[in-house]
Scaffold this motif. Structure first.
Motif, PDB file in Angstrom:
ATOM      1  N   ARG A   3      22.961 -39.634  30.022  1.00 54.81           N
ATOM      2  CA  ARG A   3      22.404 -40.088  31.248  1.00 54.81           C
ATOM      3  C   ARG A   3      22.565 -39.254  32.419  1.00 54.81           C
ATOM      4  O   ARG A   3      21.960 -39.270  33.492  1.00 54.81           O
ATOM      5  CB  ARG A   3      23.152 -41.463  31.601  1.00 54.81           C
ATOM      6  CG  ARG A   3      23.181 -42.543  30.861  1.00 54.81           C
ATOM      7  CD  ARG A   3      23.673 -43.546  31.309  1.00 54.81           C
ATOM      8  NE  ARG A   3      23.256 -44.361  32.038  1.00 54.81           N
ATOM      9  CZ  ARG A   3      23.141 -45.407  32.390  1.00 54.81           C
ATOM     10  NH1 ARG A   3      23.262 -46.369  31.554  1.00 54.81           N
ATOM     11  NH2 ARG A   3      22.557 -45.864  33.529  1.00 54.81           N
ATOM     12  N   ASN A  38      23.350 -37.157  37.965  1.00 57.26           N
ATOM     13  CA  ASN A  38      23.044 -38.562  37.041  1.00 57.26           C
ATOM     14  C   ASN A  38      21.496 -38.510  37.042  1.00 57.26           C
ATOM     15  O   ASN A  38      20.782 -38.441  38.247  1.00 57.26           O
ATOM     16  CB  ASN A  38      23.674 -39.568  37.787  1.00 57.26           C
ATOM     17  CG  ASN A  38      23.617 -40.718  37.129  1.00 57.26           C
ATOM     18  OD1 ASN A  38      22.505 -41.567  36.610  1.00 57.26           O
ATOM     19  ND2 ASN A  38      24.754 -41.423  36.837  1.00 57.26           N
ATOM     20  N   PHE A  62      12.810 -39.548  29.851  1.00 56.23           N
ATOM     21  CA  PHE A  62      14.075 -40.062  30.359  1.00 56.23           C
ATOM     22  C   PHE A  62      14.604 -41.144  29.227  1.00 56.23           C
ATOM     23  O   PHE A  62      15.569 -41.286  28.982  1.00 56.23           O
ATOM     24  CB  PHE A  62      14.082 -40.601  31.589  1.00 56.23           C
ATOM     25  CG  PHE A  62      14.218 -39.456  32.623  1.00 56.23           C
ATOM     26  CD1 PHE A  62      15.509 -39.259  33.075  1.00 56.23           C
ATOM     27  CD2 PHE A  62      13.284 -38.697  33.080  1.00 56.23           C
ATOM     28  CE1 PHE A  62      15.971 -38.066  33.928  1.00 56.23           C
ATOM     29  CE2 PHE A  62      13.675 -37.571  34.029  1.00 56.23           C
ATOM     30  CZ  PHE A  62      15.029 -37.234  34.281  1.00 56.23           C
ATOM     31  N   CYS A  63      13.411 -42.132  28.585  1.00 55.41           N
ATOM     32  CA  CYS A  63      13.674 -43.035  27.889  1.00 55.41           C
ATOM     33  C   CYS A  63      14.221 -42.366  26.688  1.00 55.41           C
ATOM     34  O   CYS A  63      15.285 -43.015  26.041  1.00 55.41           O
ATOM     35  CB  CYS A  63      12.409 -43.728  27.596  1.00 55.41           C
ATOM     36  SG  CYS A  63      12.746 -44.932  26.461  1.00 55.41           S
ATOM     37  N   ASP A 119      19.939 -41.392  36.474  1.00 53.94           N
ATOM     38  CA  ASP A 119      19.286 -42.811  36.177  1.00 53.94           C
ATOM     39  C   ASP A 119      18.337 -43.246  37.160  1.00 53.94           C
ATOM     40  O   ASP A 119      17.501 -44.144  37.145  1.00 53.94           O
ATOM     41  CB  ASP A 119      20.733 -43.791  36.767  1.00 53.94           C
ATOM     42  CG  ASP A 119      21.428 -43.745  35.524  1.00 53.94           C
ATOM     43  OD1 ASP A 119      21.246 -43.403  34.307  1.00 53.94           O
ATOM     44  OD2 ASP A 119      22.837 -44.261  35.690  1.00 53.94           O
ATOM     45  N   TRP A 140      28.014 -35.680  30.030  1.00 49.43           N
ATOM     46  CA  TRP A 140      27.708 -36.284  31.209  1.00 49.43           C
ATOM     47  C   TRP A 140      28.839 -37.345  31.605  1.00 49.43           C
ATOM     48  O   TRP A 140      29.199 -37.830  32.458  1.00 49.43           O
ATOM     49  CB  TRP A 140      26.308 -37.200  31.331  1.00 49.43           C
ATOM     50  CG  TRP A 140      26.156 -38.296  30.282  1.00 49.43           C
ATOM     51  CD1 TRP A 140      25.843 -38.024  28.942  1.00 49.43           C
ATOM     52  CD2 TRP A 140      26.597 -39.551  30.509  1.00 49.43           C
ATOM     53  NE1 TRP A 140      26.235 -39.279  28.475  1.00 49.43           N
ATOM     54  CE2 TRP A 140      26.498 -40.129  29.376  1.00 49.43           C
ATOM     55  CE3 TRP A 140      26.944 -40.358  31.556  1.00 49.43           C
ATOM     56  CZ2 TRP A 140      26.798 -41.424  29.195  1.00 49.43           C
ATOM     57  CZ3 TRP A 140      27.320 -41.545  31.462  1.00 49.43           C
ATOM     58  CH2 TRP A 140      27.121 -42.399  30.200  1.00 49.43           C
ATOM     59  N   ARG A 173      17.952 -41.363  27.222  1.00 45.00           N
ATOM     60  CA  ARG A 173      18.798 -42.272  27.495  1.00 45.00           C
ATOM     61  C   ARG A 173      19.111 -43.110  26.017  1.00 45.00           C
ATOM     62  O   ARG A 173      20.272 -43.640  25.642  1.00 45.00           O
ATOM     63  CB  ARG A 173      18.252 -43.371  28.446  1.00 45.00           C
ATOM     64  CG  ARG A 173      18.394 -43.038  29.681  1.00 45.00           C
ATOM     65  CD  ARG A 173      17.704 -43.889  30.889  1.00 45.00           C
ATOM     66  NE  ARG A 173      17.669 -43.225  32.150  1.00 45.00           N
ATOM     67  CZ  ARG A 173      16.648 -43.140  32.669  1.00 45.00           C
ATOM     68  NH1 ARG A 173      15.263 -43.803  32.182  1.00 45.00           N
ATOM     69  NH2 ARG A 173      16.637 -42.519  33.920  1.00 45.00           N
ATOM     70  N   GLU A 174      17.863 -43.223  25.124  1.00 45.93           N
ATOM     71  CA  GLU A 174      18.394 -43.644  23.710  1.00 45.93           C
ATOM     72  C   GLU A 174      19.352 -43.015  22.954  1.00 45.93           C
ATOM     73  O   GLU A 174      19.927 -43.366  22.031  1.00 45.93           O
ATOM     74  CB  GLU A 174      16.886 -43.627  23.064  1.00 45.93           C
ATOM     75  CG  GLU A 174      15.984 -45.076  23.507  1.00 45.93           C
ATOM     76  CD  GLU A 174      14.605 -44.923  22.987  1.00 45.93           C
ATOM     77  OE1 GLU A 174      14.236 -43.989  22.105  1.00 45.93           O
ATOM     78  OE2 GLU A 174      13.818 -45.816  23.079  1.00 45.93           O
ATOM     79  N   ASP A 213      11.720 -44.121  32.818  1.00 45.73           N
ATOM     80  CA  ASP A 213      11.810 -44.080  31.501  1.00 45.73           C
ATOM     81  C   ASP A 213      10.639 -43.115  30.877  1.00 45.73           C
ATOM     82  O   ASP A 213      10.807 -42.218  30.111  1.00 45.73           O
ATOM     83  CB  ASP A 213      11.940 -45.230  30.746  1.00 45.73           C
ATOM     84  CG  ASP A 213      13.298 -45.785  30.670  1.00 45.73           C
ATOM     85  OD1 ASP A 213      14.188 -45.238  31.107  1.00 45.73           O
ATOM     86  OD2 ASP A 213      13.175 -47.272  30.423  1.00 45.73           O
TER      87      ASP A 213
END
Length: 81
Positions: A18, A36, A9-10, A38, A71, A13-14, A42
């Motif tokens: 998301r 989502n 997930f990190c 979130d 997204w 997201r980088e 991570d």
């Protein structure tokens, strides 16, 4: 044969993503949804989530989890397509 490990997930997201696309593992069912991402930590990999999902349509356990590159577009994070 074990499934390949997907990104964390990190890492997702980088890249500025998301959202997730979740596809039922039964190709006959083909149920899918966008959610989502979130809520997950991570260090968790997308592939770590795949066995945890249960399809709302057919009840089968397992899914194909992918990043949702759209997204942030209006209506992209709805419960189903």
């Amino acid at each position: 044969m074990p499934r390949p490990q997907k990104i964390t997930f990190c890492e997702m997201r980088e890249s500025g993503i998301r959202g997730l696309l979740i596809y039922c593992s039964d190709y006959h069912c083909s149920h899918r949804m966008a959610i989502n991402g979130d809520r997950w930590a991570d260090d968790l990999r997308l592939s770590d989530l795949e066995p945890r999902f249960i399809c709302e349509a057919c009840g089968r356990r397992g899914a194909d989890v992918r990043p949702n590159f759209d997204w942030d577009k209006p209506g992209a994070l709805t419960s189903g397509f």
